[in-house]
Structures are given as C-alpha cells and as structure tokens.
Design a protein around this motif. Structure first.
Motif, short mmCIF file in Angstrom:
data_model
loop_
_atom_site.label_atom_id
_atom_site.label_comp_id
_atom_site.label_asym_id
_atom_site.label_seq_id
_atom_site.Cartn_x
_atom_site.Cartn_y
_atom_site.Cartn_z
N UNK A 1 -46.66 2.64 -15.24
CA UNK A 1 -46.24 3.34 -16.46
C UNK A 1 -47.24 3.11 -17.59
N UNK A 2 -46.80 3.42 -18.79
CA UNK A 2 -47.64 3.33 -19.98
C UNK A 2 -47.36 2.01 -20.69
N UNK A 3 -48.30 1.08 -20.60
CA UNK A 3 -48.09 -0.26 -21.17
C UNK A 3 -47.94 -0.20 -22.68
N UNK A 4 -48.76 0.61 -23.34
CA UNK A 4 -48.68 0.72 -24.79
C UNK A 4 -47.32 1.23 -25.25
N UNK A 5 -46.81 2.24 -24.57
CA UNK A 5 -45.50 2.79 -24.92
C UNK A 5 -44.40 1.75 -24.70
N UNK A 6 -44.52 1.00 -23.58
CA UNK A 6 -43.54 -0.04 -23.29
C UNK A 6 -43.51 -1.08 -24.41
#
Length: 397
Positions: free
Chosen positions: A174-179
């Motif tokens: 997934x998207x680490x920044x979004x998490x």
C-alpha cells in the motif's frame, strides 16, 4: 479453647487480597505460572481470568512444547481465551508456531477486547500475512510488528490513537505515506529494515508534528540519490519536538558536492542520534554524517555503526573526509560499532574528542576482522589524541 485457637489462627492473607493487588502480581508472572496460581486456594481459582496482559512469547511456547508437544498450541490458547473476562490492554504474540486459523482467531479476539499495546513477531518464510482484524483495533496506542506482511485494506482509515509504531523486517503493502498520515498522534516511528517498493516523501513525515523519535532508512525517501544533505534538515525543520533520530544509510548514495552545505536551522530538542550501515571507507558519506552531527548543538548521545566486513569483501578504496572547522559540541557518550581502524574513523574520533568538553566516554566495538594486535596499536594512537574533556575515556569492547 476452640475460641482461643480461632483468635490466634494465622490470617489467610492470600485469599483476602484485593483484586487490584492480585492482578498486579499476576501481570508480573509468565502466563503459564499465572494460570497455575489457581491451585493456591478456592478464592484464587479463577483470579488469572482477570489478566489484562497476554504474553505468548518464546518462553510460553517452550513451556508448552516441554509439557504438551507441538500440536496443541491452538487448542490450549483457545481454552485460555475462553476464560478471560477482562479488557486486554497489552499482548505479545510470537506467531511463528501458530497456523493461519489460530493467528486470525487471536487477532480477532484482541480486536474485540480493546487492545492498546500489541507486539507481533514471526520468523516464518514466507512471511505471515496479518489478518484484516488488526486494522479494526482502533484503540491501539503502541504497535510493534516484526517479520510479517502488513497490508492495510482500502477501507482502512487509520489508527487515531496510535502513539508509537515500529515496523522491522516488514513487507509493507500500500501507500506508506498515506498510512502514516492516518496516524496523526504518532510520537515514535521506527521504519528500520522495512521492505517497501514505493517512495516515502519527506513532506509526508513532516506532517507528523508530534514525533519525538524517528528512525528510517534513507533509501525509502523519495530519491535514493541526492545532491544535498540539506534534504534531511529540511525534513527535521518541521519536527520541532524530535528528541531521537536514527538514519540507516543502506543503499543511499551521496554526491560529493552535497555533503558540505550550511544548515540554518537549530534543533534544540534533539539529544540522541543513531547512524547505521555507514561505509567508513566512503569519505563523502562520512562527511555527510559529520555535517549532520555538527549541526545538532545539543546532541548528547551518538551511536555509529559501520557495515560488517565479510570474508570475501574486497579491500575498499579509501575516500578521505574533507577537513571541517571544529565546533563545540555537547556530546556525553559516543559508541562506534564495527570499527575497522581506517583513517576516516580515527579522524571522526579525533573530532569528537577535540570538540566535546562534556564527553565522558567513547566505546569502540571493533569489527571481527581487526586483530588484537591492531586493536592495541589503535588504542595507543587514540590515547595520544587531544581531549577537550578531562574525564573522557576510551573503551575497546
């Protein structure tokens, strides 16, 4: 006489202890011993069911193997869970010896019990894929995961109460920044040895304005090659509360022009830095590290770890560190791991000794390839260096 005997009979303190005291005692015992306290008295038979911490660690599984064998883990754990009737605030789970069904059952149970502090560890290959029940544990404050696949589902909206997150040897999907943006209260973030195919933008970390402790691999930032070490300082400028910083230099490359730039920002709160997997033979990389250290005026604790020498490794070409002017530092303690005795490493220690009037000790852990005779000669060399601190000591461990 019967009356006199009852008057002088010893008081049953164990059976009359308040539940809060009993629970406090049980929390300090290994889980298997806490359960066995049920034999102490009739009143204690089910006291262990008030436990608010579940520690299924290696000691617990070793005990089960010794007593019951390897095929009974799921059944025994299921029986334990059926008896528990309190909120579970903390749990440590070693998942290596459990099958998928048992893991799902355990995580589902914890998600329904208001878990706040959770540690999940596995050494399985392929890695254990964590069930989606984990992402419904919205009361989590502390989450530590090692050796697992961590894939937040599309419907996940974050851990609103999470204060600390550690992902070690984790395959992140997934998207680490979004998490991270969905965990706004984070105070401690450790992304060491993370397997992640994407890139993390410094601006995404900068949004975590409550961070007090940050550890990350530089190769996970948006670019793996940079022309200016100012990128790191630009990131830290938005983290005014940061007290501890860890940077992993694995697969991170610097160009010579970018390691010597002036940084206008002071970082008064930062007290400890840990720099890992640095190539001591690479003067550009060490210059970057030294420039980083010099700009943290209140830094007190420093740990630097090189890359361990392997038998088949070629002898590295030494790139010397450019000379820098000496700035006074507040260092108290320095630890150098995998020390090989190169000119660059000696230069670093010379700088720390000369610039740190409050320094108490430098601890050196030599690389295994450094012979005892070489260690002795280096120790003699280092002892001759000028020291700004009259109490500074150098230890070879």
């Amino acid at each position: 006489m019967a009356l006199e005997a009852s008057e002088f009979a010893p008081e049953d303190i164990i059976s009359t202890m308040p539940d809060s005291v009993v629970t406090n005692i049980l929390q300090r015992l290994p889980l298997q011993d806490a359960v066995r306290t049920g034999i102490l008295s009739r009143n204690w038979r089910f006291k262990w069911t008030m436990l608010s911490q579940l520690i299924f660690d290696t000691n617990f599984f070793a005990h089960l193997i010794e007593r019951r064998g390897e095929n009974t883990f799921g059944m025994i754990i299921s029986r334990l869970l059926l008896h528990l009737n309190s909120t579970i605030t903390k749990s440590v789970l070693v998942l290596t010896l459990l099958d998928v069904v048992d893991i799902h059952h355990l995580i589902l149970f914890l998600s329904e019990k208001g878990i706040k502090d959770l540690t999940l560890t596995s050494w399985c290959k392929p890695q254990v894929k964590l069930p989606t029940h984990l992402f419904s544990c919205l009361e989590l404050k502390h989450l530590n995961i090692s050796g697992c696949c961590f894939n937040p589902p599309p419907s996940f909206r974050g851990f609103p109460n999470l204060l600390s997150l550690e992902l070690c040897n984790v395959q992140f999907g997934g998207d680490l920044g979004e998490f991270l943006s969905q965990c706004p209260l984070l105070e401690s973030l450790d992304l060491g040895y993370l397997s992640y195919s994407g890139n993390l933008k410094p601006a995404e970390i900068a949004k975590l304005e409550n961070l007090k402790k940050l550890s990350l691999s530089l190769c996970h930032l948006e670019t793996t090659t940079t022309t200016s070490s100012c990128d790191i300082f630009e990131l830290l400028r938005y983290l005014p509360k940061l007290q501890e910083l860890g940077l992993d230099f694995h697969d991170y490359k610097l160009t010579e022009g970018g390691a010597r730039k002036t940084f206008p920002t002071a970082f008064p709160s930062l007290k400890a830095i840990k720099l890992t997997r640095i190539r001591f033979s690479n003067g550009v990389m060490l210059s970057f590290a030294l420039e980083t250290i010099r700009h943290f005026s209140n830094l007190q604790t420093l740990e630097i770890t090189g890359i361990m020498h392997l038998v088949d490794d070629p002898v590295p070409v030494l790139i010397p560190i450019p000379e820098v002017e000496y700035n006074t530092m507040e260092l108290r303690s320095v630890v150098v791991n995998d020390f090989k005795g190169s000119e660059n490493e000696v230069y670093l220690l010379k700088y720390f000794l000369a610039c740190s009037p409050s320094l108490k000790k430098i601890v050196i852990h030599p690389d295994w390839s450094l012979a005892l005779g070489e260690q002795f000669m280096l120790a003699k060399k280092l002892l001759k260096l000028h020291r700004a601190s009259p109490i500074a000591e150098i230890h070879f461990d």
